[in-house]
Design an enzyme around this catalytic site. Sequence first.
Site, short mmCIF file in Angstrom:
data_model
loop_
_atom_site.label_atom_id
_atom_site.label_comp_id
_atom_site.label_asym_id
_atom_site.label_seq_id
_atom_site.Cartn_x
_atom_site.Cartn_y
_atom_site.Cartn_z
N ASP A 1 0.87 -1.17 0.00
CA ASP A 1 0.00 0.00 0.00
C ASP A 1 0.91 1.23 0.00
O ASP A 1 2.08 1.16 0.38
CB ASP A 1 -0.88 -0.04 1.26
N LEU A 2 0.37 2.37 -0.43
CA LEU A 2 1.17 3.59 -0.46
C LEU A 2 0.99 4.45 0.79
O LEU A 2 1.82 4.46 1.68
CB LEU A 2 0.83 4.41 -1.71
N ASP A 3 -0.12 5.19 0.86
CA ASP A 3 -0.32 6.18 1.93
C ASP A 3 -0.42 5.51 3.30
O ASP A 3 -1.22 4.59 3.50
CB ASP A 3 -1.57 7.01 1.65
N ASP B 1 -2.02 -0.46 6.07
CA ASP B 1 -2.30 0.24 7.33
C ASP B 1 -3.77 0.52 7.56
O ASP B 1 -4.13 1.06 8.60
CB ASP B 1 -1.54 1.57 7.37
N ASN C 1 -9.01 -0.67 3.78
CA ASN C 1 -8.99 -1.08 2.38
C ASN C 1 -7.80 -1.98 2.05
O ASN C 1 -7.66 -2.43 0.91
CB ASN C 1 -9.01 0.14 1.45
N THR D 1 -2.90 0.26 -4.30
CA THR D 1 -3.25 1.54 -3.71
C THR D 1 -4.69 1.94 -4.00
O THR D 1 -5.32 1.41 -4.92
CB THR D 1 -2.30 2.64 -4.27
N GLY D 2 -5.19 2.87 -3.21
CA GLY D 2 -6.50 3.45 -3.49
C GLY D 2 -6.39 4.59 -4.49
O GLY D 2 -7.40 5.10 -4.97
N LYS E 1 -8.37 -4.83 -3.23
CA LYS E 1 -6.96 -5.02 -3.51
C LYS E 1 -6.61 -6.51 -3.52
O LYS E 1 -5.87 -6.98 -4.38
CB LYS E 1 -6.11 -4.30 -2.46
#
Length: 272
Positions: A9-11, A223, A226, A43-44, A200
């Site tokens: 995941d990114l953020d 984190d 999602n 990612t979202g 995801k």
Amino acid sequence: MNYRVIALDLDGTLLNSAKTILPETLEALHKAQQSGVDIILATGRHHSAIHPFYQALQLTTPAICCNGTYLYDYPQQQVLDNDPMTVGQAEKIIRSLETYRITGLLYADDAMLYQQPTPHVIRTQAWGEKLPEAQRPVFRQVPSLSEAARQAKRLWKFALSHQDTQQLHAFVQHITDEAGVTCEWSWVDQVDIAQRGNSKGKRLQEWLTSRGLSMQDVIAFGDNYNDLSMLESAGLGVAMGNADDAIKARAGWVIGDNNHPSIAEAIYQKVL
């Protein structure tokens, strides 16, 4: 276990609070790539908003975007597997947003569309202005989201944020059945709305199958809510230390937060 894929995941995960990748993490990921491990972003975000990270990691794998709504091939600049919303679903969502007085951001085709700028739009545009022009996220202000939805080829998701979280929860409860969609929370006051069934974890599993791999070959980092679909189905699902306790409880392993080289340390311990 020899993990063959690292899903990130990114953020709040790969990115620290300054929206950058720590140098220790970059080094560990590059070493993993050199040893034959695939790195994939899940990612979202819209694909136009992950250019700098994709390039910093020197990836060749596609990116899982908008919480699994589609797979994007950066080298070929094309959408691969995808399950977008219908125009009918989008119009129901837009009408309900007006009723609940919630501002929505529509991710469609190659841009993120809005009528009125939200704090999220303003923050992301300010961040993008610091990047080279070719790497900036693409936003477009439109006079009507409904008209824009009718003209778009593919409707990926709506991204909503609202300071009245009770109102936002009420909207989510209403629209889930009204429009036949999936609502996934990316923060306490932020929710994404996409075609029902997208996640995801589902998109990751489909990509792995196409390569003769399984979720047991994956170590996944996330984190938030999602991310659960991949954290709970991966060979090892890793929650960041900054995640909610509910996420940590459902992960296989909890590490340090995203402002420390926690991912790098995990890669050296579990992958290299």
